[in-house]
Scaffold this motif. Structure first.
Motif, PDB file in Angstrom:
ATOM      1  N   PHE A   1      -0.030   5.380  -7.783  1.00 54.22           N
ATOM      2  CA  PHE A   1       0.094   4.447  -6.673  1.00 54.22           C
ATOM      3  C   PHE A   1       0.354   3.065  -7.264  1.00 54.22           C
ATOM      4  CE2 PHE A   1      -1.831   2.008  -3.004  1.00 54.22           C
ATOM      5  CZ  PHE A   1      -0.907   2.412  -2.063  1.00 54.22           C
ATOM      6  N   VAL A   2       1.550   2.517  -7.020  1.00 51.43           N
ATOM      7  CA  VAL A   2       1.977   1.254  -7.625  1.00 51.43           C
ATOM      8  C   VAL A   2       1.847   0.140  -6.592  1.00 51.43           C
ATOM      9  CG1 VAL A   2       3.884   0.004  -8.689  1.00 51.43           C
ATOM     10  CG2 VAL A   2       3.542   2.439  -9.180  1.00 51.43           C
ATOM     11  N   ILE A   3       1.202  -0.960  -7.013  1.00 48.76           N
ATOM     12  CA  ILE A   3       0.894  -2.060  -6.092  1.00 48.76           C
ATOM     13  C   ILE A   3       1.468  -3.361  -6.619  1.00 48.76           C
ATOM     14  CG2 ILE A   3      -0.975  -3.451  -5.116  1.00 48.76           C
ATOM     15  CD1 ILE A   3      -2.722  -0.887  -5.311  1.00 48.76           C
TER      16      ILE A   3
ATOM     17  N   GLY B   1      -1.433   1.534 -10.431  1.00 49.21           N
ATOM     18  CA  GLY B   1      -0.757   0.568 -11.289  1.00 49.21           C
ATOM     19  C   GLY B   1      -0.538  -0.748 -10.562  1.00 49.21           C
ATOM     20  N   HIS B   2      -0.920  -1.830 -11.201  1.00 50.97           N
ATOM     21  CA  HIS B   2      -0.791  -3.153 -10.595  1.00 50.97           C
ATOM     22  C   HIS B   2       0.214  -3.999 -11.360  1.00 50.97           C
ATOM     23  CE1 HIS B   2      -4.441  -2.772  -8.037  1.00 50.97           C
ATOM     24  NE2 HIS B   2      -4.834  -1.967  -8.999  1.00 50.97           N
TER      25      HIS B   2
ATOM     26  N   ASN C   1      -2.069 -11.520  -7.387  1.00 51.32           N
ATOM     27  CA  ASN C   1      -2.183 -10.220  -8.053  1.00 51.32           C
ATOM     28  C   ASN C   1      -3.641  -9.797  -8.158  1.00 51.32           C
ATOM     29  OD1 ASN C   1       0.393 -11.157 -10.487  1.00 51.32           O
ATOM     30  ND2 ASN C   1       0.618 -10.398  -8.392  1.00 51.32           N
ATOM     31  N   LEU C   2      -4.497 -10.752  -8.473  1.00 52.19           N
ATOM     32  CA  LEU C   2      -5.922 -10.452  -8.633  1.00 52.19           C
ATOM     33  C   LEU C   2      -6.570 -10.084  -7.303  1.00 52.19           C
ATOM     34  CD1 LEU C   2      -8.138 -10.251 -10.726  1.00 52.19           C
ATOM     35  CD2 LEU C   2      -8.593 -12.695 -10.420  1.00 52.19           C
TER      36      LEU C   2
ATOM     37  N   HIS D   1      -7.574   1.932 -12.817  1.00 50.24           N
ATOM     38  CA  HIS D   1      -6.633   0.896 -12.404  1.00 50.24           C
ATOM     39  C   HIS D   1      -6.031   0.277 -13.655  1.00 50.24           C
ATOM     40  CE1 HIS D   1      -7.685   0.567  -8.023  1.00 50.24           C
ATOM     41  NE2 HIS D   1      -8.693   1.314  -8.472  1.00 50.24           N
ATOM     42  N   VAL D   2      -4.721   0.090 -13.646  1.00 49.28           N
ATOM     43  CA  VAL D   2      -3.997  -0.371 -14.828  1.00 49.28           C
ATOM     44  C   VAL D   2      -3.172  -1.606 -14.468  1.00 49.28           C
ATOM     45  CG1 VAL D   2      -2.234   0.219 -16.550  1.00 49.28           C
ATOM     46  CG2 VAL D   2      -3.886   1.956 -15.785  1.00 49.28           C
TER      47      VAL D   2
END
Length: 395
Positions: free
Chosen positions: A6-8, A89-90, A127-128, A143-144
């Motif tokens: 899951f990409v954010i 993924g962030h 982002n944070l 979480h990456v």
């Protein structure tokens, strides 16, 4: 179904997401929530082969946004359990000189991302926010953080240092960081595949041309030079950003026009580039106006092309040997005219575009048969690159 990530990509008032199947690269679902924290908002969830879910609603904060997202997966799919979700993924814009690769996010990493906020005040705090809300929403998954700047930390000191007082530079973390690194990394790997060579043997010049634009010279899979600097303002002419400009202009505007630092910041970041030159920041509108013979649009395209040609020429010198040039992102992938203008006059350096190939669509080689340096159009996929980095880390 293969493993998925899951990409954010969280902004200050937006949340963009994609569920990516790692092996196939397929987007199993995607979505965008806009105007978070405002009185009216818009949320969209898309699943291939199904009707889009679009709602106009108030989204109070990122935690509220993630709640909406989970409800859409429950109601409209795909099922996250069946998708074999292995991690989150962030995208994080600024990793400073600390993060040269993707990292698992813990409280210490989150604090370091916060510490780097002065280098990216519009991006890292947002982002944070997304990271904190996502960790609360998906507590059972790793979480990456994948940093836009990480790919460029291989740039040597001769290229990343500015010629200012070294103590001032060190105290305030002033250096070239570069951006769009996730895109450049994806395209550089893809170019090696297309050329049929090991990545370590391939030298490329990558032109990521969108509303934001950057160029990167990649030697053997490592960035050795890039056009953006300490901030994304440097380098090429962009939609609303000036790109490279004499820093003395800032002092001149302050002293003679009475403009404040904030006003100059707004001018160079939001009222310059194509917008400042033509009145519109959309390259499609500029190209249409240029085709109609409107002088300022014609001149704007010449300015864009001049900056691009100069950058390509410099990077040819830095690399010594170049296998290919690749265009990517919205303008790079979709504007034959910009690609032609960017490389016009470089035939003597072994760069020749084939007009018929250039007019096509999709991933393809657009250089002529006799071109010493191949020229390609390669669609970028930052979400897939993030997903692959997450999968490689949490495996």
């Amino acid at each position: 179904m293969s493993a998925s990530v899951f990409v954010i990509n969280a902004g200050s008032s937006s949340l963009k997401y994609q569920l990516v199947a790692v092996d196939s690269g397929e987007a199993l679902a995607s979505g965008l929530i806009e105007r978070i924290g405002e009185t009216t908002g818009r949320a969209m969830h898309q699943v291939p082969g199904r009707d889009d879910v679009v709602e106009q609603r108030v989204i109070t904060d990122h935690a509220h946004a993630f709640g909406w997202v989970l409800r859409q997966f429950d109601a409209h799919g795909p099922d996250l359990d069946e998708a074999q979700l292995i991690g989150i993924g962030h995208r994080v814009v600024q990793g400073g000189a600390r993060f040269d690769r993707a990292v698992l996010i813990d409280d210490d990493v989150a604090q370091q991302i916060d510490d780097l906020a002065p280098l990216a005040p519009l991006h890292n705090p947002a982002n944070l926010q997304g990271i904190r809300s996502a960790r609360a929403t998906f507590p059972g998954f790793p979480h990456v953080a994948v940093f836009d700047t990480a790919f460029h930390l291989t740039i040597p000191p001769a290229a990343h240092r500015y010629a200012i007082d070294e103590r001032v530079a060190a105290d305030h973390r002033i250096r070239k960081y570069g951006f769009h690194g996730t895109s450049h990394q994806f395209v550089s790997r893809r170019m090696a595949e297309l050329l049929g060579k090991p990545l370590e043997q391939v030298n490329t010049i990558l032109l990521h041309l969108g509303n934001g634009a950057s160029a990167t010279a990649v030697r053997g899979g490592e960035s050795i030079e890039t056009s953006m600097g300490m901030t994304p303002l440097a380098g090429l002419v962009m939609g609303t950003r000036s790109g490279d400009i004499d820093p003395g202009v800032i002092f001149h505007l302050h002293r003679t026009a009475g403009m404040s630092i904030d006003e100059i910041d707004t001018l160079l970041n939001k009222r310059s580039g194509l917008l400042g030159l033509t009145g519109t920041g959309d390259m499609r509108d500029v190209q249409q106006a240029a085709d109609a013979g409107i002088p300022r649009a014609v001149e704007a395209l010449e300015i864009v092309a001049h900056r691009l040609r100069g950058t390509v020429g410099a990077y040819l010198a830095h690399l010594g040997r170049t296998d290919a040039i690749a265009f990517t992102a919205g303008i790079g992938e979709n504007s034959p005219a910009v690609r032609t203008a960017a490389l016009s006059g470089l035939e003597g350096l072994g760069i020749v575009i084939d007009p018929e190939r250039n007019a096509g669509r999709g991933e393809r080689c657009i250089s002529a048969a006799g071109s010493a340096i191949e020229v390609w159009v390669v669609p970028t996929d930052e979400e897939l690159e993030i997903a692959r980095q997450v999968a490689a880390l949490v495996g």
